[in-house]
Design an enzyme around this catalytic site. Sequence first.
Site, mmCIF file in Angstrom:
data_model
loop_
_atom_site.group_PDB
_atom_site.id
_atom_site.type_symbol
_atom_site.label_atom_id
_atom_site.label_comp_id
_atom_site.label_asym_id
_atom_site.label_seq_id
_atom_site.Cartn_x
_atom_site.Cartn_y
_atom_site.Cartn_z
ATOM 1 N N ASP A 282 0.834 -1.202 -0.157
ATOM 2 C CA ASP A 282 0.031 -0.024 0.058
ATOM 3 C C ASP A 282 0.804 1.441 -0.147
ATOM 4 O O ASP A 282 1.782 1.355 0.713
ATOM 5 C CB ASP A 282 -0.952 -0.045 1.236
ATOM 6 C CG ASP A 282 -1.881 1.209 1.552
ATOM 7 O OD1 ASP A 282 -2.709 1.212 0.463
ATOM 8 O OD2 ASP A 282 -1.788 1.823 2.118
ATOM 9 N N GLU A 324 1.297 -0.333 -5.054
ATOM 10 C CA GLU A 324 -0.096 0.800 -5.099
ATOM 11 C C GLU A 324 0.594 2.147 -5.459
ATOM 12 O O GLU A 324 0.458 2.752 -4.433
ATOM 13 C CB GLU A 324 -1.113 0.258 -4.063
ATOM 14 C CG GLU A 324 -2.272 1.117 -4.296
ATOM 15 C CD GLU A 324 -2.538 2.142 -3.414
ATOM 16 O OE1 GLU A 324 -3.500 3.048 -3.671
ATOM 17 O OE2 GLU A 324 -1.803 2.547 -2.524
HETATM 18 C C1 GLC Z 1 -3.935 3.312 -0.241
HETATM 19 C C2 GLC Z 1 -5.424 2.754 -0.172
HETATM 20 C C3 GLC Z 1 -6.167 3.821 0.273
HETATM 21 C C4 GLC Z 1 -5.815 4.411 1.868
HETATM 22 C C5 GLC Z 1 -4.479 4.982 1.670
HETATM 23 C C6 GLC Z 1 -3.799 5.059 2.799
HETATM 24 O O1 GLC Z 1 -4.061 4.470 -1.220
HETATM 25 O O2 GLC Z 1 -5.876 2.274 -1.391
HETATM 26 O O3 GLC Z 1 -7.728 3.294 0.694
HETATM 27 O O4 GLC Z 1 -6.806 5.198 2.053
HETATM 28 O O5 GLC Z 1 -3.706 3.973 1.057
HETATM 29 O O6 GLC Z 1 -3.706 3.956 3.541
#
Ligand code: GLC
Length: 659
Positions: A282, A324
């Site tokens: 993440d 991500e």
């Molecule tokens: C990523 C997740 C999102 C979250 C963020 C903070 O972007 O997809 O949902 O709010 O990280 O962890």
Amino acid sequence: MPNSALFSTIRSVFTNKKIKGKAHQPFIDRFIGNAILLHSLFSQLYSKRADFETRFMEMIELISDAYLERNSTLVKRDKEKEKQGIWFLSNNMAGMSLYVDRFVGSLKAMPEKLDYLQELGLNLVHLMPLFESPEGASDGGYAVSNYRVIDKRFGTLDDLKSLQKSLQEKNMNLMIDIVLNHTSNQHEWAQKAREGDSFYQDFYYLYDDRTIPNQMEQSMPEVFPESSPGNFSYDKKTNKWVMSVFHNYQWDLNFTNPHVLHAMLDNVFFYANLGIDILRVDAPAFIWKQMGTSCQNLPEAHIILQFIKIALETATPGMAILGESIVAPKQIMDYFGKGIMTTHECDLAYNATQMALQWDALATADTRNMLANQPVILQKPLGCTWINYTRCHDDIGLGFEDSYIEAVGYTPYLHRDYLKNYLGGRLVTSPSSGDLFGVNPKTNDARISGTLASLCGLEKAINKKDAKAIQTSIDKILLMQANSVLLGGIPMVFYGDEFGCTNDYSYLKDPSKSYDNRWMHRPVIDWKKNAKIRKKGTVENQIFKGIQHILNIRKSNNIFSDTNNLEWLESHNPSVVGFKRTLGNQQVFCLFNYSAETQGLTYYVFNSVRKQTQKLLNLSDKSVIKIGKDHEHLMFKPYQFYVLLAESHHSNLLTIQQR
Ligand code: GLC
């Protein structure tokens, strides 16, 4: 450290841990092969520290322990994956992201839904965050307070283990998240930091006053400007300011401290040894901070990811990592690794630009911006791949580059404004019922929330009982899904979208969610409504069957494996975009009409195959289309797409199922 000293240190760790003999040789070879690289990456981050060698020695121990903890079933699976080549590039891979509680209630109930997922054509399940996070301040589970204990809302670790077993038996794959950038302020480390433990205070960025926070905020953008403005929060207990780039209850981890990397790599290995096939890292763009920068995409963030990747390749090679990083296209590319580190960073990344461009095309009926961005997107290295998707649990950002918008004749500011108004439900003439998310009054930036179905007009059409508009929205949904699924890379369906869930407004009644409208597109599944997928002709049935059919086309033909075999076409019609994929003597043309009008495409687009064949096999209905003359047209109904195969012999396509 000279190489000879490095190898003798490794050897002494192996001796202490009794890692010797034939059975361990593949691991020993991998470690010896990667040792210099691991050391070099680690020293790029921490060599200035006096305790550098000790910290590196601990890493060698950690990697060795992770290997020793890997059970024989997983080692066998690793070997099977290795035999397949790069297993995640396969056209068999297709997944769904889902919240366990909102999808089916609990982890225990998940196995009973695996047949359903397989029926749709999926072999990968992405479970949204499962580990403990405080109720009410969890950011949908992305504020983790314990990386080893499953939140009781979902079940137990044993439930996850038995789900993993059921998935393996069905030859399916499991993906979960690791939140590297921050922990919840309720995590044990944060709690200890708040109690004044200096070891754990070094796990975070804590400041006595606003001097440094003020300086850093000059160049740091805001992630949640509405619900959590700024990048630092005041902590009463310590009387300090803590960096919290996302919500104030998500404290950023300080990766300049090697103990943090050690602790988080330990968690990564814990997941690898649970049998996770793909780990979604993440928000990796944020993991390194430096004064005077945006604190995103910094070189050290890449080095950390590379270190993690090489450590995984060494100890637990079957687990791939997905970064991500929802950043500009040029920067996303860096997450696959650059230069000699190409393919040694993230194995997968979200094709977020393409996703946003599909929404751009749908809102404008103009695909030129999508086409203009492709040269950058196509720079993805062979051996890595995309997660392709139309919707996920997050908002849709319009982060594609201005220069391309300008190149196709639009003013970037006005163009984005139009997209926001159209998709965000602000235009009376728009069929979409989304909403704006993360509106930043200082920059006028905003992103978009809403389910696939609602953004494609289904919600408004149903409310108006407008049968024609309902049909149009179904066509749009299938067009969007087809574009994502046929691109190559792993298609990831978002749960609920497979049968047309519209926005779920129940979040407004829950104070822990009402400040975050991303919950509108995270529905609680109504399985009674879902049962309509079995009744021919219903909206649910048409959408489910339509997506199933597209996934089936992909699965039945390995031309859709990602071997970097994709070329975008110049279509001579701005409403129609298309690409061709090539494998041996086969070429498949995927063409998408993004407009509400009937469109024609000159047969000129098929010139590359004309010498080979005069006919195209329509993979949707197995009809044969004769290639016309250059000035004649292949006609498209509104929002229609084609998947057309050109080859000398069509006999090997008999496996493709009828719709
Ligand atoms: C990523 C997740 C999102 C979250 C963020 C903070 O972007 O997809 O949902 O709010 O990280 O962890």
